[in-house]
Design an enzyme around this catalytic site. Structure first.
Site, PDB file in Angstrom:
ATOM      1  N   ASP A 141       0.725  -1.022  -0.127  1.00  0.00           N
ATOM      2  CA  ASP A 141       0.108   0.284   0.126  1.00  0.00           C
ATOM      3  C   ASP A 141       0.759   0.919   0.232  1.00  0.00           C
ATOM      4  O   ASP A 141      -0.177   2.269   0.503  1.00  0.00           O
ATOM      5  CB  ASP A 141      -0.744   0.494   1.605  1.00  0.00           C
ATOM      6  CG  ASP A 141      -1.822  -1.077   1.371  1.00  0.00           C
ATOM      7  OD1 ASP A 141      -2.488  -1.990  -0.322  1.00  0.00           O
ATOM      8  OD2 ASP A 141      -2.121  -1.024   2.403  1.00  0.00           O
ATOM      9  N   GLU A 152      -7.721  -2.730  -3.926  1.00  0.00           N
ATOM     10  CA  GLU A 152      -8.623  -2.125  -3.649  1.00  0.00           C
ATOM     11  C   GLU A 152      -9.349  -1.244  -3.847  1.00  0.00           C
ATOM     12  O   GLU A 152      -9.871  -0.779  -4.959  1.00  0.00           O
ATOM     13  CB  GLU A 152      -8.354  -2.905  -2.067  1.00  0.00           C
ATOM     14  CG  GLU A 152     -10.220  -2.074  -1.186  1.00  0.00           C
ATOM     15  CD  GLU A 152     -10.473  -3.001   0.044  1.00  0.00           C
ATOM     16  OE1 GLU A 152     -10.267  -3.544   0.621  1.00  0.00           O
ATOM     17  OE2 GLU A 152      -9.314  -1.933   1.021  1.00  0.00           O
ATOM     18  N   GLU A 201      -7.552   5.657  -4.246  1.00  0.00           N
ATOM     19  CA  GLU A 201      -6.077   6.168  -3.928  1.00  0.00           C
ATOM     20  C   GLU A 201      -4.875   5.710  -4.491  1.00  0.00           C
ATOM     21  O   GLU A 201      -4.165   6.408  -4.258  1.00  0.00           O
ATOM     22  CB  GLU A 201      -6.391   5.325  -2.166  1.00  0.00           C
ATOM     23  CG  GLU A 201      -7.258   5.677  -1.581  1.00  0.00           C
ATOM     24  CD  GLU A 201      -7.245   5.360   0.035  1.00  0.00           C
ATOM     25  OE1 GLU A 201      -6.815   6.295   1.402  1.00  0.00           O
ATOM     26  OE2 GLU A 201      -7.199   3.642   0.369  1.00  0.00           O
TER      27      GLU A 201
END
Length: 749
Positions: A448, A523, A527
């Protein structure tokens, strides 16, 4: 894009001299301090792992000659984390590294969406076939190099070496067996429908899947009466291919290109006439004389935007139909979505109400430093609030938000020997920058990073836009974060090139290790786009065109993939029986209507919307789809159209992209409605009333300037452009309209 880009028809190769110079400059400006701290510009980072951060594995499964940063966060990353890989979803094939060699299967023949998720086929026991070497069991598989979308997996034992080259889109696996004999192990007795034991080329079917097996010219395959095929040839190379069908014509087509081994792949791009033109180039090594070029299958986000004419052959996949093209390269032309650093003042109908919202946020004093994700969300919130205060001409409030941004970033960008957090440390073994405190596996799994650091980069761009001296002072640390997630130079001494971005799939991957049976996953596509928005802003503010244009490429490429795979805006990619209108997560081998953290429908949809920023306008390019999506959510959510709960604020803001008047009625009736943690009433109000006052995003009109928007309401267009420069800028739109953007402000016409 600016007029200089158009004038020079600038072609930006991601391996740029500029980025190489930046890397060298950063290294030359780095100074080892006492202990394990490294000075970089005004800031510093640590080489020692803080106690808050879990350790990364010491062992990396790669060949010894590969030095420097190791790629992570790719579709094939499980190969470098394990002795053998998890399934590698190259599409149209799926591959698996085992002690026998490389297992190959067809995952496209078993796609089903009736469960509410999109499930594809995996690898059955033994696969369709295994590429192996006679008499060898391999102790491990090693990463042996990669280019933009191709990879080499190496198997070796006792001086014998099997090299397998494969990549996204390619129906081929190119093989070399050195020091021993290469063999094909079939998962069941094959049906031989073309060729015989005296043929170099065989057409075979296993489990209803069709393959071409290609030995060197003049060679033969023995064992065709059983499940082990052995080639007799002094040459070490051979190729297998997954075929779209079992016709002799198709086998002949694949045979003509079978011995053109792909040795490298590369993407280059340029901005032209409001579009992003990307060229996907193959470098081939011809093992034999024959047809030039190769065959590759394009994903929907590619063939829908490509002038290359596809062949009348295709493959099913969990991303939708993949269409086959031939040649040395193909191109795509994607319309560029203009972005703004803030929304227009015309979206604030009640100044007193907005001042109240901003003052409320400014009063929330908090000296706590969070983990990199939640700190990032806070920084993102401050950056958005500063932009609202600017257009409201509330200078004191703007200064307060910017001051907090700068204070927080300076603390993160300075590694004190005595502190554990907040700071960044660099892991030299893997080549990655990790923030302390970490979260969601951002430390031990390299998960991430683009989600987290994108918020930091955008906030830094906002601070530097207002205070150029601050931006120059802290640029080396900001650009260190950028290099961690989007290094454009393959020779970068500290970081792998484009850590998590998949050039061929068109989107990013979130997991560092991809250590799952369904491959890698992502996911929160929104972002990811927020990170590329941050790159565009930072590059424009600081005059770094390489970073700006890298952000341009990443944003518009991934935006197109999001439209196709997370949303399926045209209704062509999801299986007919799939009951949902969006996906929460994209996996290599499936599409999941789910999240990692919640099964609530607001979250499954909303995680691909947040954070709402001025760049979120891209989600309104297809307003009919937005309305379909919104209606489905309201129908299925437990509280229905009562949005004052859960992530109802995000549902409302998304719905505003199709019917802004409905959203305006809601926010005006519920001025203190419940909010998702990264949202504010101030931006919710500004977002909704901008769309209600000026109109929806008009994607039919493009611009020659990256930082612009076009709104359409009642047949009337409104044009907005932000000029980061110091001189007036003439901005031209594709419908013939032009405006003169004043320097340093947002101009609306």
């Amino acid at each position: 894009m600016d007029t200089d880009s158009i004038r020079h028809n600038m072609s930006v190769t991601l391996n740029t001299t500029a980025s190489a110079l930046i890397a060298l400059l950063l290294l030359s400006n780095s100074t080892q301090l006492s202990g394990e701290e490294v000075s970089l510009g005004a800031g510093s980072y640590s080489l020692e792992r803080p106690e808050h951060c879990e350790a990364l594995p010491e062992k990396i499964y790669k060949i010894p000659s590969l030095t420097g940063a190791t790629p992570s966060n790719q579709w094939w990353s499980s190969l470098v984390w394990n002795e053998f890989s998890q399934p590698l979803f190259a599409h149209p094939m799926v591959l698996l590294c085992t002690n026998n060699g490389l297992v190959v299967s067809d995952p496209g023949s078993a796609i089903d969406g009736s469960s509410g998720n999109i499930m594809g086929g995996g690898i059955p026991q033994g696969g369709d076939l295994t590429i192996a070497m006679e008499g060898i069991q391999f102790p491990q598989a090693n990463y042996a190099g990669s280019s933009d979308w191709f990879i080499t997996a190496e198997f070796s034992q006792d001086g014998k070496q099997l090299l397998t080259h494969f990549g996204h889109g390619s129906p081929y696996v190119f093989c070399e067996a050195l020091g021993g004999k290469g063999i094909i192990l079939c998962g069941e007795k094959p049906i031989i429908w073309a060729g015989d034991e005296n043929s170099a080329t065989l057409g075979v079917s296993l489990r209803g899947h069709h393959y071409g097996i290609f030995g060197p010219a003049g060679s033969k395959w023995s064992g065709i009466e059983g499940q082990k095929l052995t080639n007799s040839s002094p040459e070490p190379y051979f190729t297998i291919a997954l075929l779209p069908d079992n016709s002799p014509e198709t086998l002949a087509l694949f045979a003509r290109h079978a011995h053109n081994h792909v040795s490298a792949t590369r993407v280059t791009f340029k901005q032209q006439n409001g579009s992003l033109h990307s060229r996907y180039q193959f470098t081939l090594t011809a093992k034999e004389k024959g047809s030039q070029g190769t065959l590759t299958a394009l994903y929907p986000h590619q063939w829908k935007y490509s002038p290359n004419k596809p062949l009348n052959l295709s493959y099913p996949s969990v991303r939708g139909e993949m269409k086959l093209v031939s040649g040395l390269a193909f191109t795509t032309e994607v319309p560029i979505q203009g972005l703004l650093p803030m929304l227009p003042k015309e979206g604030i109908p009640d100044r007193a109400r907005m001042l109240s919202y901003l003052s409320e946020e400014a009063s929330k004093k908090d000296d706590t430093y969070r983990d990199t994700y939640w700190e990032g969300k806070h920084l993102g919130k401050l950056a958005t609030l500063a932009g609202i205060a600017e257009v409201l001409e509330a200078a004191e409030l703007r200064e307060q938000f910017l001051s907090e941004i700068k204070t927080r970033l300076e603390n993160w960008f300075t590694a004190e020997p005595s502190e554990e957090a907040p700071k960044f440390y660099y892991n030299q073994n893997w080549g990655t920058l990790i923030g302390s405190k970490p979260s969601y596996g951002s430390d031990s799994q390299i998960n991430d990073h683009h989600f987290h650091y994108g918020y930091f980069i955008r906030a830094a761009a906002e601070a530097a836009r207002y205070d150029a001296a601050w931006g120059e002072k802290w640029a080396p640390m900001v650009e260190l974060l950028i290099r961690d997630i989007a290094a454009s130079d393959p020779a970068d001494p500290l970081f792998p090139r484009m850590r998590g971005f998949d050039f061929y799939a068109g989107h990013s991957w979130a997991s560092g290790h991809a250590n799952f049976g369904d491959g890698n996953n992502q996911e929160s596509s929104s972002e990811s786009l927020n990170a590329w928005y941050g790159l565009m802003l930072w590059g424009e503010v600081t005059g770094n065109r390489s970073i700006r244009d890298t952000g341009l490429f990443l944003f518009n490429t991934e935006r197109t993939a999001v439209e196709e795979y997370w949303f399926d805006v045209s209704g062509t990619n999801f299986p007919r029986e799939f009951p949902n209108v969006a996906l929460g997560m994209i996996w290599g081998g499936k599409g999941a209507f789910a999240t990692w953290f919640s099964g609530d429908i607001d979250c499954i949809h909303g995680i691909n919307w947040l954070p709402f920023t001025p760049a979120s306008i891209y989600m309104g390019r297809f307003p009919d789809y937005v309305e379909k999506n919104y209606s489905r959510i309201v129908k299925e959510r437990e509280q229905g159209n009562d949005l004052n709960n859960g992530w109802g604020d995000l549902v409302c803001m998304f719905g505003a992209l199709s019917k802004p008047d409905r959203a305006a009625d809601y926010i005006d009736a519920n001025p203190q409605c419940s909010l998702e943690g990264g949202n504010t009433h101030a931006f919710m109000y500004h977002w909704i009333h901008t769309l209600n006052s000026l109109g929806r995003n008009d994607a039919s009109v493009t611009s020659d300037h990256l930082f612009s928007n076009v709104y359409l309401k009642g047949g009337k267009r409104t044009y907005a452009a932000f000029n980061h420069g110091k001189e007036p800028l003439q901005v031209s739109f594709s419908d013939g309209t032009s405006l003169t953007a004043a320097p340093g402000v947002l101009t609306v016409k």
